[in-house]
Design a protein around this motif. Structure first.
Motif, PDB file in Angstrom:
ATOM      1  N   ILE A  34       0.833  -1.206   0.000  1.00 55.07           N
ATOM      2  CA  ILE A  34       0.000   0.000   0.000  1.00 55.07           C
ATOM      3  C   ILE A  34       0.862   1.248   0.000  1.00 55.07           C
ATOM      4  O   ILE A  34       0.583   2.213  -0.729  1.00 55.07           O
ATOM      5  CB  ILE A  34      -0.985  -0.020   1.186  1.00 55.07           C
ATOM      6  N   VAL A  35       1.923   1.263   0.794  1.00 55.10           N
ATOM      7  CA  VAL A  35       2.816   2.420   0.845  1.00 55.10           C
ATOM      8  C   VAL A  35       3.474   2.654  -0.514  1.00 55.10           C
ATOM      9  O   VAL A  35       3.561   3.786  -0.988  1.00 55.10           O
ATOM     10  CB  VAL A  35       3.867   2.242   1.963  1.00 55.10           C
ATOM     11  N   VAL A  36       3.907   1.593  -1.163  1.00 55.41           N
ATOM     12  CA  VAL A  36       4.541   1.723  -2.484  1.00 55.41           C
ATOM     13  C   VAL A  36       3.533   2.247  -3.507  1.00 55.41           C
ATOM     14  O   VAL A  36       3.850   3.136  -4.309  1.00 55.41           O
ATOM     15  CB  VAL A  36       5.144   0.373  -2.929  1.00 55.41           C
ATOM     16  N   LEU A  37       2.311   1.724  -3.472  1.00 56.31           N
ATOM     17  CA  LEU A  37       1.291   2.190  -4.413  1.00 56.31           C
ATOM     18  C   LEU A  37       0.952   3.663  -4.204  1.00 56.31           C
ATOM     19  O   LEU A  37       0.804   4.410  -5.170  1.00 56.31           O
ATOM     20  CB  LEU A  37       0.028   1.327  -4.291  1.00 56.31           C
ATOM     21  N   ILE A  38       0.838   4.086  -2.961  1.00 59.45           N
ATOM     22  CA  ILE A  38       0.566   5.500  -2.683  1.00 59.45           C
ATOM     23  C   ILE A  38       1.722   6.363  -3.176  1.00 59.45           C
ATOM     24  O   ILE A  38       1.510   7.440  -3.759  1.00 59.45           O
ATOM     25  CB  ILE A  38       0.304   5.709  -1.172  1.00 59.45           C
ATOM     26  N   VAL A  41       1.434   6.699  -6.933  1.00 58.69           N
ATOM     27  CA  VAL A  41       0.351   7.620  -7.298  1.00 58.69           C
ATOM     28  C   VAL A  41       0.791   9.066  -7.103  1.00 58.69           C
ATOM     29  O   VAL A  41       0.512   9.925  -7.937  1.00 58.69           O
ATOM     30  CB  VAL A  41      -0.934   7.309  -6.486  1.00 58.69           C
ATOM     31  N   ILE A  42       1.503   9.338  -6.028  1.00 56.60           N
ATOM     32  CA  ILE A  42       1.977  10.706  -5.787  1.00 56.60           C
ATOM     33  C   ILE A  42       2.995  11.115  -6.846  1.00 56.60           C
ATOM     34  O   ILE A  42       2.959  12.242  -7.357  1.00 56.60           O
ATOM     35  CB  ILE A  42       2.561  10.820  -4.365  1.00 56.60           C
ATOM     36  N   ILE A  43       3.888  10.210  -7.207  1.00 55.71           N
ATOM     37  CA  ILE A  43       4.919  10.535  -8.199  1.00 55.71           C
ATOM     38  C   ILE A  43       4.304  10.770  -9.579  1.00 55.71           C
ATOM     39  O   ILE A  43       4.652  11.722 -10.277  1.00 55.71           O
ATOM     40  CB  ILE A  43       5.971   9.411  -8.256  1.00 55.71           C
ATOM     41  N   PHE A  44       3.385   9.914  -9.990  1.00 59.00           N
ATOM     42  CA  PHE A  44       2.807   9.993 -11.325  1.00 59.00           C
ATOM     43  C   PHE A  44       1.414  10.621 -11.324  1.00 59.00           C
ATOM     44  O   PHE A  44       0.587  10.319 -12.192  1.00 59.00           O
ATOM     45  CB  PHE A  44       2.753   8.600 -11.949  1.00 59.00           C
TER      46      PHE A  44
END
Length: 67
Positions: A34-38, A41-44
């Motif tokens: 979940i942390v990696v996915l968030i 999303v913030i980066i892209f």
């Protein structure tokens, strides 16, 4: 004194069993995913917004053609 020694032995055995158990590993893995996915999303964020807006504009323009 024997009661304290027995309680300590029980505590030590339960602690060892808890440390050997891998039940909590699934929770840690899910949280890391979940942390990696968030983070992604913030980066892209701008790229995701442009793709979604393009998709919705295509849907809106072609919605009248469906019959």
């Amino acid at each position: 004194m024997a009661v304290i020694k027995n309680a300590f032995t029980v505590f030590r055995n339960r602690f060892r069993m808890a440390m050997a158990s891998e039940e909590g590993m699934g929770v840690v893995e899910v949280i890391l995913i979940i942390v990696v996915l968030i983070g992604l999303v913030i980066i892209f964020q701008t790229n995701i917004k442009s793709v979604v807006s393009t998709i919705f504009s295509t849907i809106e323009t072609n919605a009248g053609k469906i019959r």
